[in-house]
Design an enzyme around this catalytic site. Structure first.
Site: not given
Ligand code: VGL
Ligand code: ZN
Length: 204
Positions: A15, A113, A158
């Site tokens: 991410d 995702k 994540c």
């Molecule tokens: C994430 C919160 C919501 C992350 C993704 O990548 O850690 N955290 N969506």
């Protein structure tokens, strides 16, 4: 990193998207700092996979769709407790794109995702019901991967859940902390470290 990597190692980049970086909707403190480290690491791996948080507008993890609730509150979902977030990483928006300085030519597969409206997905392997799979285990196994190195954002969400699941799926798992940053709400980075160690993840 001083560890020598082999053909059976995979770098898993979690991410590294605009919304988690400076000025983004869910900014991770110092999040941009991971980009240079990850670009250096990518050169050392024959196998590189990335994830992309990829929500439809009005996703159920967004506080904005739950009347009377604010970001960072917890609610109960059918699959368990869920933290609510500001709207982020909406499919097709700038915020969902990879950080512009992230070296992406070396990325062989992108796992998206969190695209199912009723369920969030922190882990690169399983959605937050811990049952719905992303297919990543099969992809890595078919390619002969035995060890996964996790880096990216956010360490306490994540990255943490991806690393725990990688270990549970039978991969040796290493989290390279210098290439991660956390959101760190109410001690969540310390809790994440403890949980990863308890799960058999190596923190480097
Ligand atoms: C994430 C919160 C919501 C992350 C993704 O990548 O850690 N955290 N969506
Ligand atoms: Zn998300």
């Amino acid at each position: 990193m001083t560890t020598k990597t082999s053909e059976t190692d995979c770098l898993l980049i979690i991410d590294v998207q605009n919304d988690f970086c400076k000025g983004g909707a869910l900014e991770v403190p110092d999040g941009d700092a991971v980009v240079a480290s990850i670009n250096e690491l990518s050169k050392q791996f024959a196998n590189v996979v990335a994830t992309q948080d990829w929500h439809p507008a009005g996703h159920s993890s967004f506080a904005s769709v739950h009347d009377g609730h604010s970001p960072l509150e917890q609610i109960d979902m059918p699959y368990g407790p869920q933290t609510l977030w500001p709207d982020h990483c909406v499919q097709g928006t700038m915020g969902a794109e990879f950080h512009p300085k992230l070296e992406t030519n070396c990325i062989q597969n992108v796992i998206r995702k969190g695209f199912r409206q009723p369920i969030d997905s922190y882990s690169a392997f399983f959605e937050n019901d811990h049952t719905t799979t992303t297919g990543l285990t099969g992809y890595l196994r078919e390619r002969g991967i035995t060890r996964v190195f996790c880096v990216g954002l956010a360490l306490d969400f994540c990255v943490r859940f991806s690393a725990e699941d990688a270990r549970r799926e039978g991969f040796k798992t290493v989290v390279i902390q210098s290439a991660c940053r956390g959101i760190d709400m109410e001690g969540s980075v310390a809790a994440a470290r403890d949980a990863m160690i308890a799960a058999g993840v190596e923190l480097s």
